[in-house]
Design a protein around this motif. Sequence first.
Motif, PDB file in Angstrom:
ATOM      1  N   ILE A  14      15.482  24.772   3.454  1.00  0.00           N
ATOM      2  CA  ILE A  14      14.406  25.431   4.183  1.00  0.00           C
ATOM      3  C   ILE A  14      14.287  26.885   3.736  1.00  0.00           C
ATOM      4  O   ILE A  14      13.203  27.391   3.456  1.00  0.00           O
ATOM      5  CB  ILE A  14      14.652  25.339   5.699  1.00  0.00           C
ATOM      6  N   ARG A  15      15.430  27.560   3.616  1.00  0.00           N
ATOM      7  CA  ARG A  15      15.393  28.977   3.262  1.00  0.00           C
ATOM      8  C   ARG A  15      14.834  29.214   1.864  1.00  0.00           C
ATOM      9  O   ARG A  15      14.220  30.231   1.592  1.00  0.00           O
ATOM     10  CB  ARG A  15      16.796  29.570   3.362  1.00  0.00           C
ATOM     11  N   ALA A  17      23.042  17.878   7.093  1.00  0.00           N
ATOM     12  CA  ALA A  17      23.272  19.118   7.833  1.00  0.00           C
ATOM     13  C   ALA A  17      23.719  20.261   6.931  1.00  0.00           C
ATOM     14  O   ALA A  17      23.382  21.418   7.176  1.00  0.00           O
ATOM     15  CB  ALA A  17      24.316  18.872   8.928  1.00  0.00           C
ATOM     16  N   ALA A  51      20.384  21.230   4.535  1.00  0.00           N
ATOM     17  CA  ALA A  51      19.047  21.459   5.093  1.00  0.00           C
ATOM     18  C   ALA A  51      18.723  22.943   5.214  1.00  0.00           C
ATOM     19  O   ALA A  51      17.620  23.378   4.881  1.00  0.00           O
ATOM     20  CB  ALA A  51      18.934  20.776   6.454  1.00  0.00           C
ATOM     21  N   GLY A  52      19.709  23.728   5.663  1.00  0.00           N
ATOM     22  CA  GLY A  52      19.468  25.156   5.855  1.00  0.00           C
ATOM     23  C   GLY A  52      19.048  25.822   4.563  1.00  0.00           C
ATOM     24  O   GLY A  52      18.058  26.568   4.514  1.00  0.00           O
ATOM     25  N   SER A  53      19.792  25.529   3.475  1.00  0.00           N
ATOM     26  CA  SER A  53      19.470  26.148   2.188  1.00  0.00           C
ATOM     27  C   SER A  53      18.099  25.699   1.708  1.00  0.00           C
ATOM     28  O   SER A  53      17.332  26.492   1.152  1.00  0.00           O
ATOM     29  CB  SER A  53      20.511  25.760   1.152  1.00  0.00           C
ATOM     30  N   PHE A  71      18.424  15.876   9.681  1.00  0.00           N
ATOM     31  CA  PHE A  71      18.335  17.237   9.151  1.00  0.00           C
ATOM     32  C   PHE A  71      17.406  17.254   7.929  1.00  0.00           C
ATOM     33  O   PHE A  71      16.688  18.219   7.700  1.00  0.00           O
ATOM     34  CB  PHE A  71      19.722  17.759   8.776  1.00  0.00           C
ATOM     35  N   LEU A  73      24.758  30.208  -0.420  1.00  0.00           N
ATOM     36  CA  LEU A  73      24.133  28.943  -0.074  1.00  0.00           C
ATOM     37  C   LEU A  73      24.682  27.856  -0.986  1.00  0.00           C
ATOM     38  O   LEU A  73      24.827  28.076  -2.188  1.00  0.00           O
ATOM     39  CB  LEU A  73      22.617  29.043  -0.283  1.00  0.00           C
TER      40      LEU A  73
END
Lengths: 381, 255
Positions: free
Chosen positions: A38-39, A31, A34-36, A66, A7
């Motif tokens: 949230i995780r 973008a 955001a994934g990291s 995002f 990440l």
Amino acid sequence: MKASSDLPSIRYEISGEDDGAILHLYGAMDASSAGSMIRKIVPLIKDRRPATLEVDLEKVSYLDDFGVLVLVELRKTVTQWKGGFSLKNVGDEAKETISAVHFDAFEEVDLPFVRKYRPNVFIRLGEAMFRHISDIKYLVGFIGSVFLSFLYVCLHPKSLRADDTILYMQKTGVDALPIVALISFLMGLIMAFMSAVQLEQFGANIYVASLVSLAMVRELGPIMTAIIVAGRSGSAFAAEIGTMKISEEIDALFTMGFDPTRFLVVPKVIALVSMVPILTLFSDLFAMAGGLVVGVFMLDLTANAYIEQTIKTLKLFDVFWGFVKSGVFGLLIAWIGCLRGFRVRGGAASVGEATTSAVVSSIFLIILSDSLFSVILRYWG
Amino acid sequence: MERQPIISVKDLVAKYGEEVILEHVSFDVYDREIFVILGGSGCGKSTLMKHIIGLIQPDSGRITVDGDDISSCEETTLQRVFRKIGVLYQSAALLGSMTLAENIALPIKEYTNLPDESIDTMVRMKLNLVNLVGYEHYLPSQLSGGMRKRAGLARAMALNPKILFFDEPSAGLDPVTSSELDDLIVHLNRALGTTMVIVTHELPSILAVAHRVIMLDKRTKGIIAEGEPEYLKDYSQNPFVKRFFNPRAEGKALA
Ligand SMILES: Nc1ncnc2c1ncn2[C@@H]1O[C@H](COP(=O)(O)OP(=O)(O)O)[C@@H](O)[C@H]1O
Ligand SMILES: [Mg+2]
């Protein structure tokens, strides 16, 4: 980037008491981060279960939708235990982004995500039945429409699109000749070769000529040619008409007052009905040539003897029968190719399906009608 | 002004076979700008756009996008540029075998590491921006042209690219949706600093959004006017440009 092990580094800090946590976020919320976020952060908040969560955006340098998504997920998490949620130090640009995606009213927007509806077996069975019934209805209607168009063209020969017809004759007939010739020649070669091994044991070499000519002229010539034409032209017809259908060209023809069947189908049918028999004759000839090569070079027959035996074996009726059969095959190929084209609905994938189905159905129809011909010949001839 | 050009086109010559479409076209698009390309139909607007996004290689000339030379034909350069741009094609170009949601989720799934449920939420946020919530499971062929256009827009901006290209975004949209689209364009430009390159004919929309325009012409195969739309509207000397920006006044003058 997808694996959770690598990440991209994100920075955050959680402060405050148990009943009121403050989450400080740093850097860009876009973008790629955001994934990291949230995780990593959502599970932490879940563990702490703060009564209220305040998110401090002071150090956030950039926030797009995002980033808003991260906030939405955080809020969703705390509302699970009816916790409070608020934002702090929201910059002007961020404010605009947040309002543009209706963050505050997001619950209203948050309608259940409509998934692809997956009906159960019985519904699908019923649907398939209705679809087939409508297919059959269309099929019958299409036969009628082709028939009427032909009647019209016979009564008004000028209405035939002659240029198109000749073009299709060239595309489906002349252009197919090399491949038909090559395949038939090789077929003749193989057949002669295989039968020679057996017939040689009885000293019946000369009957290789009979076997090759009879098998080709009666059965294999028409079928082989028809299958090649189905693969080359039947598929092309379906793809052409299907593409015209999805780009509304057929509708355009219709509203200009043309009958799409007369405009598109009649030239193709005429082309195939006239060309497949001629191709079949070529196929017969080339197969015999293949047999001749084996006869002369392997079985020590003279070319003369081979040709004489061929002529002795074949009756004019055999050639005529093969001719008629291949005309019917041509009709079937053109008809089913056009029919599948007209049934195209939707997008590019549907054109692909129509093309596949045109080839498969025409090969099926060729074999089916060939068996019918055999039965007719058995009881009639 | 110390504004940086983000796209620069130098001496571009565009040909299809032997037919010359554009000759010696040069212009710059600045960072964070809304840039509009105008011109009669068939004058090469889509062609120009396809050159800038690297779909067609120029016959001669140089095009740089955010510092990368797109005319250098290098695969890695192109890939890098493609990550920075989003394109709305004239026919929307949604993948016909996928639902709307799948179309929009496609780039998001490929280029971010969002969990699946968050992707669903994201897709809905994107669809919400273009007023298409509730159509997630529709196939493109089940939508109207304008709806497809909006979905194409949602897909183009799925990853919030640095530069967005639109080929006739408002064609096929009703005036209300069209003006909402203008608002969205202005908003994205302001909030995210997205540079926009737009091909359009809609005069109200040009006046509402454009910072700068260029106008192409079929006969000269090049740019006949460049500048701010308000300025061109009032002061351009070129009769064609004048007529484009003041269609009604000209009509009255003729009457
Ligand atoms: N693929 C192509 N092959 C040959 N000529 C083309 C092609 N695409 C467009 N053209 C020609 O280029 C010119 C400009 O087309 P285009 O850029 O699509 O115009 P527009 O400004 O309406 O978008 C037209 O004259 C058209 O005939
Ligand atoms: Mg165009």
